[in-house]
Write an enzyme that holds these catalytic residues in place. Structure first.
Site, PDB file in Angstrom:
ATOM      1  N   ILE A 181       0.442  -1.281   0.154  1.00 35.91           N
ATOM      2  CA  ILE A 181       0.093   0.053   0.137  1.00 35.91           C
ATOM      3  C   ILE A 181       0.190   1.078   0.116  1.00 35.91           C
ATOM      4  O   ILE A 181       1.870   1.532   1.351  1.00 35.91           O
ATOM      5  CB  ILE A 181      -1.335  -0.001   1.015  1.00 35.91           C
ATOM      6  CG1 ILE A 181      -1.303  -1.411   1.081  1.00 35.91           C
ATOM      7  CG2 ILE A 181      -1.922   0.890   1.545  1.00 35.91           C
ATOM      8  CD1 ILE A 181      -2.143  -1.605   3.107  1.00 35.91           C
ATOM      9  N   CYS A 205      11.607  -7.166   1.722  1.00 38.85           N
ATOM     10  CA  CYS A 205      13.163  -6.504   2.503  1.00 38.85           C
ATOM     11  C   CYS A 205      13.729  -6.622   4.612  1.00 38.85           C
ATOM     12  O   CYS A 205      12.562  -7.426   4.896  1.00 38.85           O
ATOM     13  CB  CYS A 205      12.410  -5.016   2.484  1.00 38.85           C
ATOM     14  SG  CYS A 205      10.873  -4.611   3.890  1.00 38.85           S
ATOM     15  N   GLU A 256       4.162  -8.369   3.247  1.00 40.05           N
ATOM     16  CA  GLU A 256       4.640  -8.752   4.355  1.00 40.05           C
ATOM     17  C   GLU A 256       3.995  -8.560   5.568  1.00 40.05           C
ATOM     18  O   GLU A 256       3.263  -9.097   5.940  1.00 40.05           O
ATOM     19  CB  GLU A 256       5.475  -8.917   4.853  1.00 40.05           C
ATOM     20  CG  GLU A 256       6.362  -9.628   2.582  1.00 40.05           C
ATOM     21  CD  GLU A 256       6.812  -8.907   2.288  1.00 40.05           C
ATOM     22  OE1 GLU A 256       6.526  -7.750   1.706  1.00 40.05           O
ATOM     23  OE2 GLU A 256       7.741  -9.651   0.862  1.00 40.05           O
ATOM     24  N   CYS A 259       4.700  -2.286   3.419  1.00 43.52           N
ATOM     25  CA  CYS A 259       4.591  -3.713   2.181  1.00 43.52           C
ATOM     26  C   CYS A 259       4.366  -4.745   2.525  1.00 43.52           C
ATOM     27  O   CYS A 259       2.816  -4.603   3.620  1.00 43.52           O
ATOM     28  CB  CYS A 259       6.182  -4.293   2.187  1.00 43.52           C
ATOM     29  SG  CYS A 259       7.778  -3.447   2.136  1.00 43.52           S
TER      30      CYS A 259
HETATM   31  N1  THU Z   1       7.705  -4.176  -1.334  1.00 47.25           N
HETATM   32  C1  THU Z   1       6.486  -5.254  -0.727  1.00 47.25           C
HETATM   33  O1  THU Z   1       5.368  -5.415  -0.503  1.00 47.25           O
HETATM   34  N2  THU Z   1       7.302  -6.219  -0.067  1.00 47.25           N
HETATM   35  C2  THU Z   1       8.798  -6.656  -0.395  1.00 47.25           C
HETATM   36  O2  THU Z   1       9.330  -7.226  -0.003  1.00 47.25           O
HETATM   37  C3  THU Z   1       9.936  -5.290  -1.484  1.00 47.25           C
HETATM   38  C4  THU Z   1       8.887  -4.039  -1.990  1.00 47.25           C
HETATM   39  C5  THU Z   1       6.951  -3.398  -2.195  1.00 47.25           C
HETATM   40  C6  THU Z   1       7.235  -2.195  -1.277  1.00 47.25           C
HETATM   41  C7  THU Z   1       6.964  -0.480  -2.617  1.00 47.25           C
HETATM   42  O3  THU Z   1       5.331  -0.640  -2.543  1.00 47.25           O
HETATM   43  C8  THU Z   1       7.253  -2.001  -3.956  1.00 47.25           C
HETATM   44  O4  THU Z   1       7.286  -2.881  -3.160  1.00 47.25           O
HETATM   45  C9  THU Z   1       8.444  -1.469  -4.610  1.00 47.25           C
HETATM   46  O5  THU Z   1       9.569  -1.268  -3.568  1.00 47.25           O
END
Ligand code: THU
Length: 148
Positions: free
Chosen positions: A43, A91, A55, A53
């Site tokens: 989001i 991440c 997760e 993120c």
């Molecule tokens: N993002 C995630 O939702 N999870 C991850 O493990 C890595 C990155 C999202 C954050 C952002 O909205 C997009 O991916 C690009 O970084």
């Protein structure tokens, strides 16, 4: 629950990704010990910093419903234009959140499709070796370690 079902739930959760800035959609599905599955998507926010993120969305949904024990997490992600192509890895912030609630043998499925074998299964211990966790702040445990 089969790994494949959890991966399918992550793919479904990704459909709700709000990612107008990156164009990168991520979906996660978290299997709690209760048997319930919590979906999560990324989001984003115009101010960038508040972005959450997929997760952590899944974890926070589950935790806020009272869940405290977890079995596995499936993750999928990639550009929203086009099909999933490769696995993505969570991440560092999300790994730290996992470490707060999950043991080192917690399973993390990094998937690029729902087909047979389209995922890699890793453990949290592999993703976050030598992490700082609740055990470091537990007095009894610290005292025991000091005795060694
Ligand atoms: N993002 C995630 O939702 N999870 C991850 O493990 C890595 C990155 C999202 C954050 C952002 O909205 C997009 O991916 C690009 O970084």
């Amino acid at each position: 629950m089969e790994d494949r079902e959890l991966i399918r739930a992550a793919i479904r959760a990704r459909e709700n990704a709000y990612c107008p800035y990156s164009g990168y959609g991520v979906g996660a599905a978290l299997l709690a010990a209760s048997g319930r599955v919590y979906g999560g998507c990324n989001i984003e926010n115009a101010a960038f910093g508040p972005t959450n993120c997929a997760e952590r969305t899944a974890f926070f949904k589950a935790l806020s419903e009272g869940e405290r024990q977890f079995r596995a997490l499936a993750i999928v992600g990639g550009p929203t234009a086009g099909a999933l192509q490769e696995s993505i890895s969570p991440c560092g912030v999300c790994r730290q959140v996992m470490a707060e609630f999950c043991p080192p043998d917690f399973r993390v499925l990094l998937a690029w499709g729902e087909g047979e074998g389209q995922y890699r299964a890793l453990t949290l211990g592999q993703l976050l070796p030598l992490g700082f966790g609740p055990g470091n702040l537990n007095r009894e445990r610290s005292e025991r370690d000091a005795d060694v």
